[in-house]
Design a protein around this motif. Structure first.
Motif, PDB file in Angstrom:
ATOM      1  N   SER A 549       0.819  -1.209   0.000  1.00  0.00           N
ATOM      2  CA  SER A 549       0.000   0.000   0.000  1.00  0.00           C
ATOM      3  C   SER A 549       0.854   1.262   0.000  1.00  0.00           C
ATOM      4  CB  SER A 549      -0.919   0.007   1.223  1.00  0.00           C
ATOM      5  OG  SER A 549      -1.655   1.211   1.293  1.00  0.00           O
ATOM      6  N   GLN A 553      -3.963   4.573  -0.057  1.00  0.00           N
ATOM      7  CA  GLN A 553      -4.752   5.079  -1.177  1.00  0.00           C
ATOM      8  C   GLN A 553      -4.644   4.188  -2.417  1.00  0.00           C
ATOM      9  OE1 GLN A 553      -3.902   9.240  -1.934  1.00  0.00           O
ATOM     10  NE2 GLN A 553      -3.821   9.724   0.254  1.00  0.00           N
ATOM     11  N   ARG A 579      -4.251  -1.071  -7.513  1.00  0.00           N
ATOM     12  CA  ARG A 579      -5.630  -1.209  -7.052  1.00  0.00           C
ATOM     13  C   ARG A 579      -5.961  -0.031  -6.152  1.00  0.00           C
ATOM     14  NH1 ARG A 579      -5.408  -5.817  -4.524  1.00  0.00           N
ATOM     15  NH2 ARG A 579      -5.140  -4.908  -2.441  1.00  0.00           N
ATOM     16  N   VAL A 580      -7.112   0.594  -6.400  1.00  0.00           N
ATOM     17  CA  VAL A 580      -7.554   1.713  -5.567  1.00  0.00           C
ATOM     18  C   VAL A 580      -8.015   1.163  -4.219  1.00  0.00           C
ATOM     19  CG1 VAL A 580      -9.216   3.596  -5.335  1.00  0.00           C
ATOM     20  CG2 VAL A 580      -8.243   3.062  -7.589  1.00  0.00           C
ATOM     21  N   GLU A 581      -7.421   1.687  -3.161  1.00  0.00           N
ATOM     22  CA  GLU A 581      -7.837   1.297  -1.805  1.00  0.00           C
ATOM     23  C   GLU A 581      -8.845   2.299  -1.242  1.00  0.00           C
ATOM     24  OE1 GLU A 581      -4.334  -1.112   0.272  1.00  0.00           O
ATOM     25  OE2 GLU A 581      -3.762   0.983  -0.115  1.00  0.00           O
ATOM     26  N   ALA A 582      -8.538   3.560  -1.370  1.00  0.00           N
ATOM     27  CA  ALA A 582      -9.458   4.623  -0.964  1.00  0.00           C
ATOM     28  C   ALA A 582      -9.231   5.786  -1.929  1.00  0.00           C
ATOM     29  CB  ALA A 582      -9.197   5.067   0.476  1.00  0.00           C
ATOM     30  N   PRO A 583     -10.264   6.271  -2.610  1.00  0.00           N
ATOM     31  CA  PRO A 583     -10.072   7.357  -3.574  1.00  0.00           C
ATOM     32  C   PRO A 583      -9.375   8.550  -2.926  1.00  0.00           C
ATOM     33  CG  PRO A 583     -12.277   6.449  -3.779  1.00  0.00           C
ATOM     34  CD  PRO A 583     -11.661   5.817  -2.556  1.00  0.00           C
ATOM     35  N   TRP A 615     -13.541   7.307  -8.916  1.00  0.00           N
ATOM     36  CA  TRP A 615     -12.862   6.096  -8.456  1.00  0.00           C
ATOM     37  C   TRP A 615     -13.617   5.473  -7.283  1.00  0.00           C
ATOM     38  CZ3 TRP A 615      -6.846   7.144  -8.048  1.00  0.00           C
ATOM     39  CH2 TRP A 615      -6.318   7.292  -9.336  1.00  0.00           C
ATOM     40  N   ALA A 617     -13.165   1.992  -4.375  1.00  0.00           N
ATOM     41  CA  ALA A 617     -12.267   0.958  -3.844  1.00  0.00           C
ATOM     42  C   ALA A 617     -12.406  -0.316  -4.667  1.00  0.00           C
ATOM     43  CB  ALA A 617     -12.587   0.689  -2.375  1.00  0.00           C
ATOM     44  N   GLY A 618     -11.279  -0.886  -5.046  1.00  0.00           N
ATOM     45  CA  GLY A 618     -11.269  -2.104  -5.842  1.00  0.00           C
ATOM     46  C   GLY A 618     -11.026  -1.872  -7.320  1.00  0.00           C
ATOM     47  N   ASP A 619     -11.075  -0.625  -7.781  1.00  0.00           N
ATOM     48  CA  ASP A 619     -10.800  -0.335  -9.195  1.00  0.00           C
ATOM     49  C   ASP A 619      -9.363  -0.712  -9.535  1.00  0.00           C
ATOM     50  OD1 ASP A 619     -13.328   0.670  -9.374  1.00  0.00           O
ATOM     51  OD2 ASP A 619     -12.744   2.766  -9.616  1.00  0.00           O
TER      52      ASP A 619
END
Length: 672
Positions: A549, A553, A579-583, A615, A617-619
């Motif tokens: 990470s 983010q 991978r997006v964790e938090a926009p 965006w 999460a999960g993208d």
């Protein structure tokens, strides 16, 4: 002509003008240009409480049109009608005021014909259908001229005693004109030049110094806030610095560019018009049919012949003055910088036509010595003039309808500038369920594409991911995923290859404005990610396990080389997967540095062609990095540093307590 008949005719003319300006308003132009979207963003700033005297966004905007447009958007909503309605209204009001001004100068027949040409010509029609502030200038300028001419003996119907109210209103609308468009800055010089001309011609007429001073004082007071602001912010109008080369060269003693622009502006009317497709059918003159062109020059000759008569002198002074902004700037002729000319340009053909009608009627007048049967000629002559007017205006109307509604919108530059492809995508989004995961490709994903989609789509598109597929691919989290790529947006071959390997279904046809990629399932994507390279270390040399990470983010999943062993002069191409964790709250950039053994960076790539808007999460984000290697680069191993920072200049996101990751070195081969 009876007053009732005159009212009927002007009502029909205005109805025709309104029909032309409202017909297919949301379809022609084929979408919203960036300038129109920028105006909407200014309206949003106004709603947010940013009440400026001059808006610096998008090269700078005078405020009058912007506040009217904000009210229109509040009334009609965030779409093409809210944006373009002020231009329709200013265009119609401009016809009304120009009609009143021309009627005062030359009477009802000339005024009605002028209004008819304004209603049916391409030039005024274009600016009355796009959300650009320039169309507000002819309205305020003609009002200023109307009240000013009421203070002089310019017509036999004029009162011999000027009223102070007219001077006040002339000054008021002169001052307001400076709040419309930059070409208005020539208007005070035009009106002053006319007053000097008038009092020189009528040297016996006393100059009303006190009332003239009141007029100028009112104009100065009204315009003072804008003038003072611009003087104290000299860098705000940087667009002017980009187009003033002809004027600079003129002051340096080289008039060649100004002379070329003068010739181009004279040709603008009947030979070769504005060359820029976004605001004209390239090369189409103002008077595209030979009849209107001939009448324009005939009217101009009449005005030149009678230049000592003030009403004709007014036409000539105004016409010349209106061309000055285009003459002294680059890219001439420019229909938008000549916009002040809308007030008088169409008076010239109307004047010539009425003069021709009067001459013909005079030739057919009944003489005492003619036989009684010849009295039938007089009614015939009365019908001949209006019938001739209709026939002569018909080519102008037909050519305008053909050129504006059918030929001009299909021009490839028009399709690009007015974002026809993005508009077509927006309409496709309206057909999909609201919960569908969607990504849309664009060329201006960080600036105009998001607002453009907001305005063009009826549904809420706040969750639509945007990506510049020349370098970035975003795969939304979820199932039955759609990616829409407008035809004007290139899709990188490596990114397209990954899409096809993941089982994307391509939907397209030669007539479509975009290509659709549909991913019904995501299992192939997850499976493919297992083959990525995952070797990486921290700057101290400690290995790390991927995914890892970056500040909670973005998670780095792995990478792959699409050109792993380049030679000097080639490029090293790397795909990184995230991978997006938090926009994130703002725009991010992913950096990749190529370093020599001494840790000196010699090549770098900073990119992430996708804003965090939309965006979730999960993208999945796939970023392509291209490192062009110098031809003189020595063969060997080179270090690679990878990380993320907050655009535009930092700080970097943290990864396991460090500010970057170290990837395995890349080998540069000796040239063959």
């Amino acid at each position: 002509m009876s007053r009732r008949l005159e009212w009927v005719i002007i009502t029909l003319v205005l109805a025709l003008a309104a029909a032309l300006r409202l017909w297919a308003l949301g379809e022609v132009p084929p979408g919203l240009a960036h300038d129109e979207v920028a105006n909407w963003l200014i309206a949003q700033d106004i709603f947010a409480g940013h009440h400026a005297i001059y808006f610096t966004a998008a090269y700078g905007h005078e405020p009058l049109y912007q506040y009217v447009q904000a009210a229109s958007v509040a009334l009609f909503g965030d779409h093409w009608l809210g944006l373009r309605w002020p231009s329709v209204a200013f265009g119609l009001l401009g016809i009304v005021v120009t009609y009143a001004l021309t009627r005062r100068l030359f009477g009802a027949p000339v005024a009605l014909l002028t209004a008819a040409w304004l209603a049916t010509s391409f030039w005024p029609l274009f600016y009355a259908r796009v959300a650009l502030r320039a169309i507000s200038l002819p309205f305020t300028a003609s009002l200023s001229a109307y009240f000013l001419l009421r203070t002089t003996n310019s017509t036999p119907h004029q009162s011999t005693t000027p009223e102070v109210t007219n001077w006040l209103l002339a000054g008021l609308f002169l001052g307001l004109s400076l709040y419309t468009y930059m070409a208005a800055r020539i208007l005070p010089f035009v009106l002053v030049a006319y007053l000097i001309y008038f009092f020189l011609i009528h040297s016996s007429t006393p100059i009303p110094w006190s009332r003239l001073l009141v007029c100028l004082l009112v104009a100065a007071v009204v315009s003072a806030p804008l003038v003072v602001w611009l003087m104290t912010h000299p860098g705000a109008e940087y667009r002017i610095t980009e187009v003033r080369e002809p004027l600079i060269r003129l002051f340096a003693g080289d008039p060649s560019l100004v002379w070329q622009n003068l010739i181009a502006n004279l040709e603008f009317f009947t030979f070769s018009g504005d060359p820029w497709p976004r605001q004209n059918l390239p090369g189409r003159p103002v008077f595209a049919d030979p009849i209107s062109a001939a009448l324009f020059w005939a009217g101009l000759i009449i005005a030149l012949w009678r230049w000592r008569v003030p009403r004709y002198g007014f036409l000539l002074i105004w016409l010349v003055g209106s061309l000055v902004p285009s003459i002294v700037t680059s890219d001439a002729p420019s229909s938008i910088r000549d916009i002040l000319g809308l007030v008088v340009t169409f008076v010239f053909p109307a004047l010539a036509l009425v003069e021709a009608g009067r001459w013909l009627k005079h030739r057919l007048q009944i003489r005492r010595f003619l036989p009684p049967a010849s009295c039938l000629l007089l009614p015939a002559s009365c019908l001949l003039l209006p019938a001739s007017c209709l026939l002569l205006l018909a080519p102008c109307l037909l050519l305008t309808v053909r050129d504006y509604f059918f030929i001009w919108p299909r021009h490839e530059v028009v399709q690009f500038d007015y974002q026809a492809d993005l508009t077509a995508v927006a309409h496709r989004l309206d057909e999909l369920p609201a919960s569908t995961p969607i990504a849309v490709a664009g060329l201006s994903v960080h600036t105009m594409d998001g607002p453009g989609l907001d305005l063009a789509a009826r549904r809420d598109v706040g969750d639509v991911r945007l990506c510049d597929t020349r370098e970035t691919l975003v795969v939304p989290a979820g199932r039955d995923i759609w990616l829409f790529v407008p035809r004007v947006v290139p899709l990188d071959v490596d990114l397209q290859k990954r899409l096809m390997e993941w089982g994307a279904i391509v939907e397209t046809n030669p007539q479509s404005a975009f290509v659709s990629y549909r991913l019904p399932e995501v299992e192939a994507v997850r499976s493919d990610l297992q083959r990525l390279e995952t070797q990486a270390t921290l700057p101290g040399g400690r290995p790390v396990a991927l995914p890892i990470s970056f500040s909670g983010q973005m998670a780095f999943l792995g990478y792959e080389w699409t050109r792993p062993t380049p030679a000097p002069g080639d490029s090293a191409n790397l795909l990184t997967y995230w991978r997006v964790e938090a926009p994130p709250p703002g725009q991010l950039k992913i950096f990749l540095h190529l370093l020599v053994e001494s840790n000196m960076s010699i090549i770098q790539h900073d990119g992430l062609g996708s804003p965090p808007r939309g965006w979730a999460a999960g993208d999945l984000v796939v970023q392509k990095h291209v490192l062009p290697l110098p031809a003189n680069l020595a063969p060997g191993l080179y270090k690679l540093h990878l990380g993320i920072y907050n655009a535009p200049a930092g700080p970097r996101l943290s990864v396991a307590g460090a500010d970057r990751l170290i990837l395995p070195p890349i080998e540069v081969n000796a040239p063959p």
